[in-house]
Every structure is written in C-alpha cells, then in structure tokens.
Design an enzyme around this catalytic site. Structure first.
Site, PDB file in Angstrom:
ATOM      1  N   SER A 256    -102.796  19.564 -47.311  1.00  0.00           N
ATOM      2  CA  SER A 256    -103.495  18.369 -46.840  1.00  0.00           C
ATOM      3  C   SER A 256    -104.298  17.758 -47.972  1.00  0.00           C
ATOM      4  CB  SER A 256    -104.413  18.724 -45.673  1.00  0.00           C
ATOM      5  OG  SER A 256    -105.663  19.163 -46.165  1.00  0.00           O
ATOM      6  N   LYS A 257    -104.817  16.588 -47.689  1.00  0.00           N
ATOM      7  CA  LYS A 257    -105.594  15.855 -48.695  1.00  0.00           C
ATOM      8  C   LYS A 257    -106.777  16.669 -49.208  1.00  0.00           C
ATOM      9  CE  LYS A 257    -104.801  10.966 -48.065  1.00  0.00           C
ATOM     10  NZ  LYS A 257    -104.388  10.585 -46.715  1.00  0.00           N
ATOM     11  N   ARG A 258    -107.278  17.549 -48.344  1.00  0.00           N
ATOM     12  CA  ARG A 258    -108.421  18.371 -48.757  1.00  0.00           C
ATOM     13  C   ARG A 258    -108.090  19.234 -49.967  1.00  0.00           C
ATOM     14  NH1 ARG A 258    -108.649  18.780 -43.410  1.00  0.00           N
ATOM     15  NH2 ARG A 258    -107.489  20.723 -43.426  1.00  0.00           N
ATOM     16  N   ASP A 259    -106.813  19.510 -50.178  1.00  0.00           N
ATOM     17  CA  ASP A 259    -106.425  20.379 -51.297  1.00  0.00           C
ATOM     18  C   ASP A 259    -106.366  19.642 -52.623  1.00  0.00           C
ATOM     19  OD1 ASP A 259    -105.901  22.505 -49.499  1.00  0.00           O
ATOM     20  OD2 ASP A 259    -104.044  21.495 -48.951  1.00  0.00           O
TER      21      ASP A 259
END
Ligand code: GLU
Length: 486
Positions: A256-259
C-alpha cells in the site's frame, strides 16, 4: 485462434506498480504469441475519475516500452478504447438479458436496501440481494413492473444468478476453481442513471473486442464467477482467465501507499531506469529460470509464460529494485547515461557542468551508487568546493602531524605534468615510504581534504578527474583553514 488481450485500467489515479505489472504481462503474453494487446479505459464509475489519469497511463506505458495495438500511435484507427464512449452498447446488451430472462428489473430504494442488509446482518447472514422479498419484477409482477417502467420509476437491472448451480472455471495460474452459486449476488448490471457497472461493461467489451485471455490482478478473482455467469447469460464462450498474484510488502501485507512509493511515476522521478523497473516488475510473480534475474524486454517477451506464474503473493522488495537498478547502471551505455544525467545535473543546480565531465564522474562512482540521481548528492565535491566535512572523519584523520606531512607533500604534487591517477599514487606512496609510514594515512587525509567524506571512489582517480589545479587549491585552502584546530 490468435491471442488478443487487453489492459483495462480505471483512470482513478496514477498508474500503480501493480497496474504496470498487469499491463506488462498482457503485453509480454501478446508479443510472445504474436497477438494483440489493446488498452481499454474502464471509466464507468464517473465519481472516481482523476484528471490526467488516462494521459499518465498512456505516457508511463510508453516510457516503460509498452505499446498498445489498435491505437493511433500504432497506426490503428482506435484506441485507447474508452467505455464512456460505448454506453449505448452496454444498454442494448442489458436489454438483451432482460429479453432472454437472465436479468431483471429491480425498483428498491437505497433505504429499502439498507434495511435488507440490516435484517441480514442481524440474522448472521452475508449481505446479498434477496430476490424473493424485495421490490423487483418477480415480486411485483409483470403488470406493476410495466407500469413502473412507464412512469420512469428509478430502477436498476440485475443479473439473475441461478441459485443452485456452482460456477466453475479454469484459471491458467490457479487451476480449476469452483464458486458456490448461492454465494453470488444478483449483481447490478445497469445502474439507475443508466450507466453500466464494471461487470457488464467489462464482459460486453471483452466479448466484442474478441479478447481471448483475461489477465488481471487477483483482486478481480471474486468478480470472475459473475462474469462467467454473464457470458453464459449472453450465450458467449468464456475467455481464458489468469489472475496474477497480489503484490505484498516485505512484511507480507498487501502493498500500500504507506510502504512508500507505489506509483510508477514516483519511481521514474526517483531516477530508476525503465529497463530496471520493467525487469523488476516482470519478476513479481514469475521467473523463467532460477539462476538469472536480469532480462531485457526482448528476452522477457521470448521467455514469458503464464503457466510459470506463481499463485503466491509476490513480495515487492525495494532493496532488490535498488540492486537491479545498480546492475543496469553498471552496464548502461554512455549515450543512455548521458540522456539521464543531463536533466539530473540541471535539477541539482549544477548547470554549467559539461555532460562529458558529469559522465566521467558517473563512471568514477557508479559502483557505489544505485541510481543516476545519486550522482549529484554522492559526488557533490566533484562539482564544486567541499562545503561540509564529516566531523568524525576529520577528528580521526586531521592531526598536527598529518597537517605537517600534507604540507610537505604539497610541493611534490605540483611536479607532475601528467596529472594521472597512477602518477599521483606513485608520489603519495614514495612520500609515505620515505617517512616510513603506511600510504593509507595520507589517503585518509587527502580524501578528507578533497571530498570531505569517508566514503567515495578511489581517491587517486577522483583527484585525476578533479584536475591538478583544483586538488592543489583544495589542499592549500584546507591546510590554511584548519591550521589552528589542534
Ligand atoms: N478496470 C479494472 C481495473 O481498474 C480492470 C479489471 C479487469 O482487468 O478486468 O483494474
């Protein structure tokens, strides 16, 4: 039958690496089989459209070396195919299903649907349209349905999913799959605004575009039984399916974008080579051989096979991407490097550096960096005076004694006419031998002066490229500046 595949993104944002993988696998599969790969923009959900998304998908694909067939740039009259320009086709097809009894009208309001869901939840049931109790053409009867339609009462068209039969299909990666008919919802095909849902438009298009293989991400697998039922409802042959494994982060969670960066645009801006990114993405879920990792696009095309794709999620390992990029960096021809390097230098504010000089620096440091973009930061001392010096390194290597030794060395470095790495090295070594010390003591001191950093390329090569004048000046300047630091 010749292979026809499609990449069918929804323009809801910039192209994600997972999207690039789907596009690439479709492209590789088509080229491997001498078939056709088209681009289809699935923009039926008008609320989620993102401006520029289509342009981004096209330009990023082109950057990566993926060309879609039947589009103007490939000499074709169409393309990309855009679903919002084909709404009439979907409406006609929804009508066909009404006519043959495999779809039906439903008039429920959203409040009615909400209460249905609440009832189901309370009874511990999975939410699913309850055809036998809700307001649709079966419960209302033909007359009432006709009346409501005539009145233009808001309605949708739903697929009449057979309640008993299981849905079976073969997936080229996952094998034979069975989904219980009871678990499949009576999917809305045409919404109350007359727009098709993804499912209807997708199946009508895959059929009308003669798509032979549907290659897409695993997240679409739950939709496939509905699609199979739709093909059957139309009386059409079902294409082959291949659902590609999910992309996972290093903790095996869905990427996900969090990564960190996930859009291809981000990777391009960060300075990854398209060849490296394509190579890396191609191996997310497929590898032709266990003993090799570097493949050109032509080799990927030649070797590609869906049968060898994995079912298990593919880990998006950013370190591997770094490694891969560094492999390309080491072997990339100069012309290619120059193309990348010039804008990078401009961007970093080193506008008056000649491309030839920048290239020399790149050659000097390329074993120690992973991207062309790293050059200005890693080797800033090659493009201007040393502005910062690593404190620890300074403390360790700049003593009264080294200062004196460097002072004595300086005139000797003025001697050579031929300022070459080997020459400089010989002078430094001779001086060390004369003093009975190890050359490394000089090397640290000079590295400190010339670069300000403890890590860098071979010192003497660095000095050769910087030039005699510059090196002598730096030594002099540094010695004067730091003469009172003991
Ligand atoms: N439009 C879907 C997406 O955004 C594609 C689904 C498919 O390939 O069938 O990914």
């Amino acid at each position: 039958m010749s292979v026809r595949v499609r990449f069918a993104p929804s323009p809801t944002g910039y192209l994600h690496v997972g999207g690039l993988r789907t596009a690439l696998y479709n492209y590789l599969f088509a080229r491997h089989h001498g078939g056709v790969c088209v681009l289809r923009i699935e923009d039926t959900d008008r609320t989620r459209l993102v401006e520029d998304a289509v342009e981004n998908i096209i330009s990023i694909s082109r950057w990566a070396g993926i060309e879609y067939d039947e589009s103007p740039e490939k000499g074709g009259p169409y393309g990309p195919y855009t679903q919002s320009e084909r709404f009439d086709l979907y409406r006609e097809h929804a009508q066909k299903l009404i006519d043959n009894g495999t779809a039906y009208y439903a008039f429920d309001t959203s409040d009615e649907l909400d209460s249905m869901r609440i009832r189901q939840q309370a009874a511990g049931l999975a939410p699913k349209y309850d055809r036998s109790t809700m307001r649709n053409q079966y419960t209302l009867g033909a007359e009432e349905t006709a009346r409501l339609l005539k009145e233009n009462a808001p309605h949708v068209i739903r697929l009449k999913v057979p309640l008993t039969a299981d849905v079976r299909f073969h997936d080229m990666i996952r094998g034979d799959l069975v989904f219980g008919g009871r678990d499949i919802d009576d999917q809305i095909l045409l919404k109350s605004d007359g727009f098709p849902t993804y499912h209807l438009a997708n199946v009508v298009d895959d059929y009308s575009m003669k798509i032979t293989h549907v290659i897409r991400g695993e997240e679409w697998l739950p939709s496939t039984p509905k699609h199979v039922l739709l093909y059957e409802a139309f009386g059409w042959p079902v294409p082959q399916f291949a659902h590609l494994p999910l992309l996972l982060d290093v903790n095996k969670k869905k990427l996900s974008k969090r990564d960190g960066d996930v859009s291809v645009e981000d990777f391009r801006t960060a300075g990854y080579f398209k060849e490296a990114l394509v190579n890396f993405v191609a191996l997310l879920g497929w590898n032709p051989t266990a003993d090799r990792e570097i493949f050109s696009m032509d080799e990927l095309i030649q070797l590609f096979s869906l049968e060898k794709a994995n079912k298990a999620g593919a880990v998006f390992d950013r370190q591997k991407l770094e490694w891969m990029n560094s492999q390309y960096l080491r072997s990339m021809p100069d012309e290619e490097l120059l193309k990348e390097l010039t804008p990078v230098m401009d961007e970093a504010g080193f506008k008056n550096v000649t491309p030839e000089y920048a290239l020399k620096v790149l050659h000097l440091v390329r074993e120690r960096i992973t991207k062309v973009n790293d050059v200005p930061r890693f080797a800033d001392y090659m493009f201007g005076p040393v502005t910062t010096v690593e404190e620890e390194y300074f403390k360790k290597h700049w003593t009264a004694e080294t200062a004196r030794r460097v002072e004595n060395l300086l005139p000797k470095l003025e001697n050579p006419d031929n300022w070459k790495s080997a020459e400089i090295e010989a002078i430094v070594k001779a001086e060390a031998t004369e003093l009975g010390i190890k050359p490394v003591a000089f090397i640290h001191a000079l590295r400190l002066i010339i670069t300000g950093k403890s890590v860098g390329a071979t010192l003497f090569d660095t000095m050769e490229i910087l030039g005699k004048q510059e090196c002598l000046q730096r030594i002099q300047h540094f010695s004067t500046e730091n003469s009172d630091k003991f």
